[in-house]
Design a protein around this motif. Sequence first.
Motif, PDB file in Angstrom:
ATOM      1  N   GLN A  57       0.897  -1.259   0.158  1.00 29.81           N
ATOM      2  CA  GLN A  57      -0.082  -0.049  -0.129  1.00 29.81           C
ATOM      3  C   GLN A  57       1.002   1.155   0.003  1.00 29.81           C
ATOM      4  O   GLN A  57       0.753   2.178  -0.868  1.00 29.81           O
ATOM      5  CB  GLN A  57      -0.881   0.001   1.352  1.00 29.81           C
ATOM      6  CG  GLN A  57      -1.886   1.194   1.198  1.00 29.81           C
ATOM      7  CD  GLN A  57      -2.849   1.062   2.424  1.00 29.81           C
ATOM      8  OE1 GLN A  57      -2.510   0.425   3.235  1.00 29.81           O
ATOM      9  NE2 GLN A  57      -3.578   2.365   2.625  1.00 29.81           N
ATOM     10  N   GLN A  58       1.857   1.113   0.852  1.00 26.77           N
ATOM     11  CA  GLN A  58       2.676   2.405   1.059  1.00 26.77           C
ATOM     12  C   GLN A  58       3.305   2.449  -0.509  1.00 26.77           C
ATOM     13  O   GLN A  58       3.708   3.672  -1.021  1.00 26.77           O
ATOM     14  CB  GLN A  58       3.849   2.110   2.061  1.00 26.77           C
ATOM     15  CG  GLN A  58       3.407   2.478   3.332  1.00 26.77           C
ATOM     16  CD  GLN A  58       4.587   2.173   4.381  1.00 26.77           C
ATOM     17  OE1 GLN A  58       4.982   0.944   4.322  1.00 26.77           O
ATOM     18  NE2 GLN A  58       4.513   2.819   5.518  1.00 26.77           N
ATOM     19  N   GLU A  59       3.911   1.418  -0.984  1.00 24.21           N
ATOM     20  CA  GLU A  59       4.584   1.580  -2.230  1.00 24.21           C
ATOM     21  C   GLU A  59       3.635   2.063  -3.239  1.00 24.21           C
ATOM     22  O   GLU A  59       4.240   3.157  -4.318  1.00 24.21           O
ATOM     23  CB  GLU A  59       5.108   0.104  -2.902  1.00 24.21           C
ATOM     24  CG  GLU A  59       5.669   0.009  -4.227  1.00 24.21           C
ATOM     25  CD  GLU A  59       6.089  -1.406  -4.406  1.00 24.21           C
ATOM     26  OE1 GLU A  59       6.499  -1.435  -5.561  1.00 24.21           O
ATOM     27  OE2 GLU A  59       5.938  -2.315  -3.676  1.00 24.21           O
ATOM     28  N   LYS A  60       2.358   1.791  -3.614  1.00 23.86           N
ATOM     29  CA  LYS A  60       1.576   2.550  -4.348  1.00 23.86           C
ATOM     30  C   LYS A  60       1.489   3.982  -4.268  1.00 23.86           C
ATOM     31  O   LYS A  60       1.428   4.525  -5.182  1.00 23.86           O
ATOM     32  CB  LYS A  60       0.299   1.588  -4.389  1.00 23.86           C
ATOM     33  CG  LYS A  60      -0.858   2.081  -5.568  1.00 23.86           C
ATOM     34  CD  LYS A  60      -2.078   1.671  -5.371  1.00 23.86           C
ATOM     35  CE  LYS A  60      -2.899   2.012  -6.449  1.00 23.86           C
ATOM     36  NZ  LYS A  60      -3.090   3.460  -6.836  1.00 23.86           N
ATOM     37  N   GLN A  61       1.224   4.206  -2.862  1.00 18.77           N
ATOM     38  CA  GLN A  61       1.090   5.768  -2.559  1.00 18.77           C
ATOM     39  C   GLN A  61       2.358   6.627  -2.935  1.00 18.77           C
ATOM     40  O   GLN A  61       2.095   7.619  -3.384  1.00 18.77           O
ATOM     41  CB  GLN A  61       0.736   5.795  -1.078  1.00 18.77           C
ATOM     42  CG  GLN A  61      -0.789   5.177  -0.801  1.00 18.77           C
ATOM     43  CD  GLN A  61      -0.688   5.179   0.720  1.00 18.77           C
ATOM     44  OE1 GLN A  61      -0.215   5.037   1.554  1.00 18.77           O
ATOM     45  NE2 GLN A  61      -2.236   5.391   1.085  1.00 18.77           N
ATOM     46  N   VAL A  62       3.516   5.942  -2.546  1.00 22.16           N
ATOM     47  CA  VAL A  62       4.749   6.763  -2.876  1.00 22.16           C
ATOM     48  C   VAL A  62       4.655   6.938  -4.470  1.00 22.16           C
ATOM     49  O   VAL A  62       5.181   7.892  -4.888  1.00 22.16           O
ATOM     50  CB  VAL A  62       5.808   5.831  -2.298  1.00 22.16           C
ATOM     51  CG1 VAL A  62       7.173   6.404  -2.690  1.00 22.16           C
ATOM     52  CG2 VAL A  62       5.909   6.167  -0.523  1.00 22.16           C
ATOM     53  N   LYS A  63       4.528   5.775  -5.144  1.00 22.36           N
ATOM     54  CA  LYS A  63       4.530   5.991  -6.680  1.00 22.36           C
ATOM     55  C   LYS A  63       3.805   7.075  -7.085  1.00 22.36           C
ATOM     56  O   LYS A  63       4.209   7.688  -7.877  1.00 22.36           O
ATOM     57  CB  LYS A  63       4.145   4.472  -7.128  1.00 22.36           C
ATOM     58  CG  LYS A  63       4.347   4.392  -8.616  1.00 22.36           C
ATOM     59  CD  LYS A  63       4.090   2.973  -9.362  1.00 22.36           C
ATOM     60  CE  LYS A  63       4.159   3.328 -10.822  1.00 22.36           C
ATOM     61  NZ  LYS A  63       4.053   2.012 -11.288  1.00 22.36           N
ATOM     62  N   ASP A  64       2.522   7.172  -6.573  1.00 22.13           N
ATOM     63  CA  ASP A  64       1.538   8.076  -6.940  1.00 22.13           C
ATOM     64  C   ASP A  64       2.059   9.343  -6.875  1.00 22.13           C
ATOM     65  O   ASP A  64       1.897  10.432  -7.605  1.00 22.13           O
ATOM     66  CB  ASP A  64       0.276   7.744  -6.460  1.00 22.13           C
ATOM     67  CG  ASP A  64      -0.508   6.387  -6.927  1.00 22.13           C
ATOM     68  OD1 ASP A  64      -0.079   5.991  -8.125  1.00 22.13           O
ATOM     69  OD2 ASP A  64      -1.437   5.957  -6.430  1.00 22.13           O
ATOM     70  N   LEU A  65       2.605   9.739  -5.482  1.00 25.51           N
ATOM     71  CA  LEU A  65       3.044  10.943  -5.085  1.00 25.51           C
ATOM     72  C   LEU A  65       4.117  11.263  -6.031  1.00 25.51           C
ATOM     73  O   LEU A  65       4.083  12.284  -6.570  1.00 25.51           O
ATOM     74  CB  LEU A  65       3.445  10.975  -3.562  1.00 25.51           C
ATOM     75  CG  LEU A  65       4.011  11.972  -3.104  1.00 25.51           C
ATOM     76  CD1 LEU A  65       2.829  13.150  -2.995  1.00 25.51           C
ATOM     77  CD2 LEU A  65       4.809  11.702  -1.661  1.00 25.51           C
TER      78      LEU A  65
END
Length: 165
Positions: A57-65
Amino acid sequence: MKTVTLIISSLFLFMVLGVSAQQHGPQHRGQRGHMNPEEMVKRQVEHMKTELKLNEQQEKQVKDLLTENFKQRGELMKKYQGQRDSVMVNMKKMEEQQNLSLKKILTEEQYKTYLTNQEKRKQEMEKRRKEMMDKRGGQRGGHGDPATVNEDHECTGCGGCDKHK
């Protein structure tokens, strides 16, 4: 007739070599010179995933950011093209905003690690920048710092002091 043919052939050869050099130029910039924006974001996310042990979940959020910030930086560079001070001020604001967003995504421990590693990278970059400036100053025959050019020093034929002008 032979002279005209020779001249035309020479011009053609120079033109081909010039185009060839332009096509191969970015390859000498290292691995980052070849990356498109998506690859750069992917590389940064992978680095952060390893460094901070991000979950999915963090990985996806960081990628989007990072993807959104990369787009904003590109727009900023276009908007303030040639206005270095404006770019730097706005980049600083974007970095602060990115850090606030990362603070919400990461755990407290991950965020501390991120800030520590970010500071280390900044110090390393500043050190490399200073080394490059010193190297460039030495290549021009001076000592890098104009304020010290005329100070007494143990001279080795530098050309930057009064003894060698």
